[in-house]
Design a protein around this motif. Structure first.
Motif, PDB file in Angstrom:
ATOM      1  N   LEU A 180      -0.430 -43.775  -4.052  1.00 13.56           N
ATOM      2  CA  LEU A 180      -0.088 -42.683  -4.962  1.00 13.56           C
ATOM      3  C   LEU A 180      -1.173 -42.499  -6.019  1.00 13.56           C
ATOM      4  CD1 LEU A 180       3.736 -43.045  -5.590  1.00 13.56           C
ATOM      5  CD2 LEU A 180       2.569 -41.167  -4.465  1.00 13.56           C
ATOM      6  N   THR A 181      -1.655 -43.619  -6.567  1.00 12.96           N
ATOM      7  CA  THR A 181      -2.682 -43.525  -7.603  1.00 12.96           C
ATOM      8  C   THR A 181      -3.992 -42.995  -7.015  1.00 12.96           C
ATOM      9  OG1 THR A 181      -1.667 -45.393  -8.724  1.00 12.96           O
ATOM     10  CG2 THR A 181      -3.889 -44.815  -9.404  1.00 12.96           C
TER      11      THR A 181
ATOM     12  N   ARG B  66      -4.361 -39.376  -6.854  1.00 13.60           N
ATOM     13  CA  ARG B  66      -4.632 -38.673  -8.114  1.00 13.60           C
ATOM     14  C   ARG B  66      -6.119 -38.360  -8.268  1.00 13.60           C
ATOM     15  NH1 ARG B  66      -0.067 -38.922  -7.335  1.00 13.60           N
ATOM     16  NH2 ARG B  66      -0.881 -37.155  -6.210  1.00 13.60           N
TER      17      ARG B  66
ATOM     18  N   TYR C  84      10.230 -28.929 -11.356  1.00  7.96           N
ATOM     19  CA  TYR C  84       9.710 -30.225 -10.937  1.00  7.96           C
ATOM     20  C   TYR C  84       8.280 -30.085 -10.415  1.00  7.96           C
ATOM     21  CZ  TYR C  84       9.573 -34.664  -8.426  1.00  7.96           C
ATOM     22  OH  TYR C  84       9.234 -35.899  -7.984  1.00  7.96           O
TER      23      TYR C  84
ATOM     24  N   LYS D   8       5.378 -29.153 -12.808  1.00  8.89           N
ATOM     25  CA  LYS D   8       4.867 -30.286 -13.581  1.00  8.89           C
ATOM     26  C   LYS D   8       3.541 -30.814 -13.032  1.00  8.89           C
ATOM     27  CE  LYS D   8       8.156 -31.782 -16.668  1.00  8.89           C
ATOM     28  NZ  LYS D   8       8.859 -30.517 -16.844  1.00  8.89           N
ATOM     29  N   ILE D   9       3.311 -30.631 -11.748  1.00  5.74           N
ATOM     30  CA  ILE D   9       2.053 -31.107 -11.159  1.00  5.74           C
ATOM     31  C   ILE D   9       0.879 -30.393 -11.824  1.00  5.74           C
ATOM     32  CG2 ILE D   9       0.633 -31.099  -9.064  1.00  5.74           C
ATOM     33  CD1 ILE D   9       3.214 -31.617  -7.476  1.00  5.74           C
TER      34      ILE D   9
ATOM     35  N   GLY E   7       0.525 -31.285 -15.348  1.00  3.15           N
ATOM     36  CA  GLY E   7      -0.148 -32.580 -15.377  1.00  3.15           C
ATOM     37  C   GLY E   7      -1.656 -32.421 -15.429  1.00  3.15           C
ATOM     38  N   HIS E   8      -2.176 -31.432 -14.707  1.00  2.53           N
ATOM     39  CA  HIS E   8      -3.620 -31.169 -14.752  1.00  2.53           C
ATOM     40  C   HIS E   8      -4.060 -30.797 -16.172  1.00  2.53           C
ATOM     41  CE1 HIS E   8      -4.309 -30.282 -10.202  1.00  2.53           C
ATOM     42  NE2 HIS E   8      -3.824 -31.478 -10.431  1.00  2.53           N
TER      43      HIS E   8
ATOM     44  N   MET F 115      -4.119 -33.954 -18.145  1.00  2.00           N
ATOM     45  CA  MET F 115      -5.254 -34.803 -17.800  1.00  2.00           C
ATOM     46  C   MET F 115      -6.503 -34.335 -18.530  1.00  2.00           C
ATOM     47  SD  MET F 115      -4.765 -35.312 -13.726  1.00  2.00           S
ATOM     48  CE  MET F 115      -4.946 -36.957 -13.087  1.00  2.00           C
TER      49      MET F 115
ATOM     50  N   ASP G 103      -6.616 -34.904  -7.657  1.00  3.06           N
ATOM     51  CA  ASP G 103      -6.281 -34.030  -8.788  1.00  3.06           C
ATOM     52  C   ASP G 103      -7.466 -33.898  -9.739  1.00  3.06           C
ATOM     53  OD1 ASP G 103      -3.320 -33.322  -8.546  1.00  3.06           O
ATOM     54  OD2 ASP G 103      -3.297 -35.477  -8.221  1.00  3.06           O
ATOM     55  N   VAL G 104      -8.150 -35.015  -9.974  1.00  2.00           N
ATOM     56  CA  VAL G 104      -9.326 -34.962 -10.847  1.00  2.00           C
ATOM     57  C   VAL G 104     -10.403 -34.076 -10.216  1.00  2.00           C
ATOM     58  CG1 VAL G 104     -11.124 -36.298 -12.000  1.00  2.00           C
ATOM     59  CG2 VAL G 104      -8.835 -37.252 -11.761  1.00  2.00           C
TER      60      VAL G 104
ATOM     61  N   HIS H  73      -0.827 -34.229  -3.874  1.00  2.76           N
ATOM     62  CA  HIS H  73      -0.014 -33.256  -4.592  1.00  2.76           C
ATOM     63  C   HIS H  73      -0.006 -31.918  -3.869  1.00  2.76           C
ATOM     64  CE1 HIS H  73       0.256 -35.346  -8.713  1.00  2.76           C
ATOM     65  NE2 HIS H  73       1.377 -35.420  -8.049  1.00  2.76           N
TER      66      HIS H  73
END
Lengths: 570, 87
Positions: free
Chosen positions: A119-120, A123, A66, A69-70, A73-74, A77, A126-127, A186
């Motif tokens: 939550l968004t 992100r 689980y 997946k983070i 996800g990168h 992206m 993350d970028v 994250h």
């Protein structure tokens, strides 16, 4: 003591390593050969993919698929056609790969940051993480100094990024302290999965602390201590040990109900300050939401949150808790702090000023929107209304009159709501506490808000370090006040709940049990601890201890006596 | 072009992980897939687009597929969303 937010539970002690996360510098040059530059970009992406995949594999082993997946996800992206087109397109116009990556990431960061959803928005971090790593690869700058990590390191940094946390060898990092970031990044999620304590949002920590300084990290309370004394080191070392041992045992309390040792049922609920908190409360087995603060609704807007927006949020909470109680506190706002569209009123003493119910009764148009949304949402679950900062009965009378008017309106238009919806007072001013008998006639329940109550009883600003010694729940005056409120509530047949930091203070649990408090609301992360502690006391044991507590004359005596009798010596 | 409306059942909506799965699955098809969210048209093959559109749990969205394998693409998209990605 340095204050922040607890982003991941646990205790840690170690030597600070300050991580420099500056974006690698590059010279923005015109690329002569766009094709060559695109190949350079592709090569960097390939390296990015390989190293990220390796990190994801490590996470899969340590924390499960689980969480891996983070990081995957990168990779997605970066592989995104939209992102790729953007970067390649820029390189084709003659921009160098570094600059193309940098500005494409800028675009996505601002795109995510604009969205009205926590939550968004997270992100965007993350970028930023992807950008940092890509630029490091392109410029050949090495990682941010993770090679300095030795046994028992406490990492200090501006921002915690997912890739950084996965670059950490488990077992070596005792804790992390950051200037920015929140509970829902994250990185914080990964830290919780890896069980590394994190305190976020500690102002200026990177400049206050330098490499080699000892740091004690308390991820439960969101605090850290620079250069702790020997006694403090011993204290936190012991806490850490007991905490690790207790963690497994504690997990067994997740799906249980809350009982005292002699079988009295206690309702243990969780607090929420933003919608995501409700998921955390559910995760830890909270038996309801005992305090849902609604001021977050003003965070991203310049005006008054609309009835529809509020309705959706309250309804969602009611549905998520599926019949269990959701106690929603109406806005504790003031013109100065929350509503940028209204004229600014500078107050000399805002804590004693025009806020909460005082403000809302003068701005009924705002209050009516909220109360109407609450009534409508009450059709979808078990909602209760808490009115904050009440000092006298006519305030609560006026609120109830507005509610009755709104009910008639809703009846007239055939809108459903809970006809028996209950409205209670948050007792958090000395006036409300002393005259609780008068308020009891107007209220359906009491909720004791200890954070403000302590501050006003002791006349001590909790953010003022010089008087911090007065701001303590162990003061005999505070305990007498709470007991009085509970007694009056019970005499009038009202349920009395307790919230605020003191409700989660395991030392005080026996005192509260002896008072007869049967409802507690604490932060999600404290639920299991408090549930366990409640189960360690019988009413008689608690009463015996409480009798001694009430013969103490000073805060110190109370604290020492509670400490001496603590069941868990964490 | 074919389309269908579905409701997002996952509590947290199409957040990063689900957006990733969805974009990945849609990329396997030749057809172009577009999500109609509120008044926006979202490229379903782009994880970035999906994240930025902030599709919350409970939202009604319309999936539009056009291309050679549009039947299969739409069926898969609907299956993913309606099953809550099997969570």
């Amino acid at each position: 003591m340095l204050k922040g937010i607890g982003a991941s539970d646990g205790y840690g002690i170690g030597k600070a390593v300050v991580i420099d996360e500056k974006k690698p510098e590059y010279i923005s040059s015109k690329a002569e050969d766009a094709e060559k530059e695109i190949r350079r970009f592709e090569k960097a992406v390939e390296i990015f993919r390989n190293t990220t995949q390796k990190k994801a594999d490590v996470i899969r082993r340590e924390a499960g698929a689980y969480h891996a997946k983070i990081l995957e996800g990168h990779m997605m992206m970066l592989a995104d056609p939209f992102m790729q087109d953007e970067i390649r397109g820029m390189i084709k116009t003659g921009v160098c790969a570094e600059e193309a990556v940098d500005s494409a990431c800028d675009m996505f960061v601002s795109m995510f940051s604009r969205v009205d959803d926590e939550l968004t928005r997270q992100r965007a971090a993350d970028v930023d993480d992807i950008r940092l790593r890509l630029l490091r690869i392109l410029t050949g700058v090495s990682d941010a100094g993770l090679d300095r990590i030795t046994e028992n390191t406490v990492l200090v940094m501006k921002n915690l990024t997912p890739s950084l946390i996965t670059g950490i060898v488990k077992g070596k990092v005792a804790g992390i302290v950051t200037e920015c970031g929140g509970k829902y990044s994250h990185a914080a999620i990964l830290a919780r999965a890896l069980e590394i304590p994190v305190v976020s949002g500690v102002r200026d920590i990177c400049s206050v602390v330098s490499d080699g300084i000892m740091l004690a990290v308390d991820g439960f309370r969101g605090e850290c201590i620079a250069e702790p004394s020997d006694a403090e080191i011993a204290f936190y070392t012991e806490k850490r040990k007991v905490c690790c041992e207790g963690k497994e045992q504690l997990n067994s309390f997740r799906s249980k109900e809350t009982f005292t040792l002699d079988g009295m049922k206690v309702k243990l609920s969780g607090n929420a300050g933003i919608p995501q908190d409700i998921y955390e409360v559910r995760k830890y087995g909270g038996e309801g939401i005992g305090l849902y603060r609604t001021e977050f609704l003003f965070m991203n807007t310049d005006g008054i949150p609309s009835e529809e927006e509020q309705f959706e949020i309250y309804k969602n909470a009611a549905e998520l808790m599926d019949g269990r109680e959701v106690m929603i506190r109406t806005f504790d706002i003031s013109a100065e702090k929350n509503i940028s569209c209204s004229r600014l009123i500078k107050e000399k003493n805002p804590e004693l000023g025009f806020r909460a119910v005082r403000y809302l009764l003068e701005h009924e148009e705002i209050y009516r929107i909220q109360l109407r949304a609450l009534l409508r949402a009450s059709a979808y679950g078990n909602i209760k209304i808490i009115v904050p900062f009440v000092t006298c009965p006519d305030e609560i009378r006026r609120v109830k009159a507005i509610i009755e008017e709104l009910k008639c309106e809703l009846d007239a238009s055939g809108v459903r709501y809970d006809k028996n919806i209950r409205t209670g007072v948050m007792i958090e001013t000395p006036a409300a506490g002393i005259a609780a008998d008068l308020l009891a006639r107007e209220s359906d329940f009491f909720s004791i808000g200890t954070n403000d109550l302590i501050q006003y009883i002791m006349a001590a600003d909790r953010d003022n370090a010089a008087v911090a010694y007065l701001y303590s729940p162990y003061h005999p005056a505070v305990l007498r006040m709470i007991k009085h409120i509970v007694d009056v509530g019970r005499k009038n047949g009202l349920d009395v709940g307790l919230c605020g930091e003191a409700a989660a203070d395991t030392l005080l649990i026996p005192v509260f049990i002896s008072f007869g408090i049967k409802e507690f609301s604490v932060n999600a992360s404290a639920i299991l601890n408090v549930r366990q502690e409640i189960g360690r006391w019988t009413k008689v044991q608690a009463e015996n201890l409480c009798r001694q507590i009430f013969s103490c004359e000073t805060e110190r005596e109370v604290y020492d006596l509670l400490k001496k009798n603590a069941r868990d010596n964490i | 072009m074919i389309s269908k409306s579905v409701k997002v059942v996952n509590e947290n909506g199409l957040h990063m992980r689900l957006a990733g799965i969805f974009a990945g699955e849609m990329s396997k098809f030749k057809s172009n897939t577009v999500l109609l969210v509120r008044n926006n048209r979202i490229n379903a093959k782009s994880i970035m687009h999906i994240i930025a559109s902030c599709v919350k749990g409970g939202t009604e969205i319309t999936i539009e597929c056009s291309g050679a394998d549009e039947q299969e693409a739409l069926a898969r998209a609907v299956e993913l969303i309606e099953s809550g990605f099997g969570e």
